[in-house]
Motif scaffolding. Structure first.
Motif, short mmCIF file in Angstrom:
data_model
loop_
_atom_site.label_atom_id
_atom_site.label_comp_id
_atom_site.label_asym_id
_atom_site.label_seq_id
_atom_site.Cartn_x
_atom_site.Cartn_y
_atom_site.Cartn_z
N ARG A 64 0.84 -1.20 0.00
CA ARG A 64 0.00 0.00 0.00
C ARG A 64 0.87 1.25 0.00
N GLN A 65 0.48 2.22 -0.86
CA GLN A 65 1.22 3.48 -0.90
C GLN A 65 0.29 4.63 -1.26
N VAL A 66 0.76 5.82 -0.99
CA VAL A 66 0.00 7.03 -1.30
C VAL A 66 0.54 7.57 -2.61
N VAL A 67 -0.37 7.85 -3.56
CA VAL A 67 0.04 8.39 -4.87
C VAL A 67 -0.74 9.67 -5.14
N ARG A 68 -0.09 10.56 -5.85
CA ARG A 68 -0.77 11.79 -6.26
C ARG A 68 -1.24 11.56 -7.70
N VAL A 69 -2.54 11.74 -7.95
CA VAL A 69 -3.15 11.50 -9.26
C VAL A 69 -3.78 12.79 -9.76
N HIS A 70 -3.50 13.09 -11.03
CA HIS A 70 -4.10 14.28 -11.64
C HIS A 70 -5.20 13.83 -12.60
N TYR A 71 -6.39 14.37 -12.42
CA TYR A 71 -7.50 14.11 -13.32
C TYR A 71 -7.74 15.38 -14.13
N PRO A 72 -7.64 15.30 -15.47
CA PRO A 72 -7.83 16.51 -16.29
C PRO A 72 -9.29 16.96 -16.31
N ALA A 73 -9.49 18.19 -16.75
CA ALA A 73 -10.84 18.75 -16.84
C ALA A 73 -11.62 18.04 -17.96
N VAL A 74 -12.92 18.03 -17.80
CA VAL A 74 -13.80 17.42 -18.80
C VAL A 74 -14.68 18.54 -19.36
N TYR A 75 -14.66 18.67 -20.70
CA TYR A 75 -15.44 19.71 -21.39
C TYR A 75 -16.42 19.07 -22.36
N GLU A 76 -17.52 19.76 -22.59
CA GLU A 76 -18.47 19.38 -23.63
C GLU A 76 -18.27 20.34 -24.80
N GLU A 77 -18.14 19.79 -26.00
CA GLU A 77 -17.96 20.62 -27.19
C GLU A 77 -19.33 20.98 -27.77
N ILE A 78 -19.54 22.25 -28.02
CA ILE A 78 -20.80 22.73 -28.57
C ILE A 78 -20.53 23.25 -29.98
N ARG A 79 -21.27 22.73 -30.94
CA ARG A 79 -21.06 23.09 -32.35
C ARG A 79 -22.26 23.90 -32.84
N ASN A 80 -22.01 25.12 -33.34
CA ASN A 80 -23.07 25.99 -33.86
C ASN A 80 -22.80 26.25 -35.35
N LEU A 81 -23.85 26.18 -36.14
CA LEU A 81 -23.74 26.42 -37.57
C LEU A 81 -23.53 27.91 -37.82
N ALA A 82 -22.39 28.27 -38.41
CA ALA A 82 -22.09 29.67 -38.71
C ALA A 82 -22.56 30.04 -40.10
N GLN A 83 -22.36 29.14 -41.08
CA GLN A 83 -22.78 29.40 -42.46
C GLN A 83 -23.14 28.06 -43.09
N PRO A 84 -24.36 27.91 -43.62
CA PRO A 84 -24.75 26.63 -44.21
C PRO A 84 -24.00 26.38 -45.52
N GLY A 85 -23.98 25.13 -45.92
CA GLY A 85 -23.35 24.76 -47.18
C GLY A 85 -24.08 25.40 -48.35
N HIS A 86 -23.34 25.77 -49.39
CA HIS A 86 -23.95 26.44 -50.53
C HIS A 86 -23.07 26.25 -51.77
N TYR A 87 -23.60 26.63 -52.90
CA TYR A 87 -22.86 26.55 -54.16
C TYR A 87 -22.39 27.94 -54.57
N VAL A 88 -21.21 27.98 -55.19
CA VAL A 88 -20.63 29.22 -55.65
C VAL A 88 -20.26 29.06 -57.13
N LEU A 89 -20.48 30.11 -57.92
CA LEU A 89 -20.05 30.09 -59.32
C LEU A 89 -18.63 30.61 -59.40
N ARG A 90 -17.73 29.80 -59.98
CA ARG A 90 -16.34 30.22 -60.12
C ARG A 90 -16.00 30.25 -61.60
N PRO A 91 -15.21 31.22 -62.02
CA PRO A 91 -14.80 31.28 -63.43
C PRO A 91 -14.05 30.00 -63.80
#
Length: 96
Positions: A64-91
């Motif tokens: 038996r021994q004492v150990v120091r353990v680091h637990y990293p932060a837990v985040y939730e990723e939130i995705r928001n639509l900035a610009q919808p997909g579209h078609y562009v005319l290119r020369p």
């Protein structure tokens, strides 16, 4: 009356059924192609659990021994639509 109406009707409808040989043909100035642009998203995160460092007892008996353990932060990723997909005319290079 019928003898006069049928030829008159035929002459009146003639321009609608004429051949396209008399049609005006234009000159091609520029050509374009359609290109799909994928949608763009903005990402943000929300903290679920903070990071922490703790002391824990591990093992049994003599090992038996004492150990120091680091637990990293837990985040939730939130995705928001900035610009919808579209078609562009290119020369593009004209193929015809």
């Amino acid at each position: 009356m019928t003898r006069i109406a049928l030829p008159a009707l035929a002459l009146a409808m003639a321009p609608f059924f004429s051949a396209p040989a008399a049609a005006w043909e234009g000159h091609v100035q520029e050509c374009y192609e359609t290109v799909y642009v994928a949608p763009e998203y903005k990402y943000s995160k929300r903290l679920i659990k903070r990071a922490e460092t703790v002391l824990e007892y591990r093992g049994k008996g003599k090992n038996r021994q004492v150990v120091r353990v680091h637990y990293p932060a837990v985040y939730e990723e939130i995705r928001n639509l900035a610009q919808p997909g579209h078609y562009v005319l290119r020369p593009a290079k004209c193929r015809n």
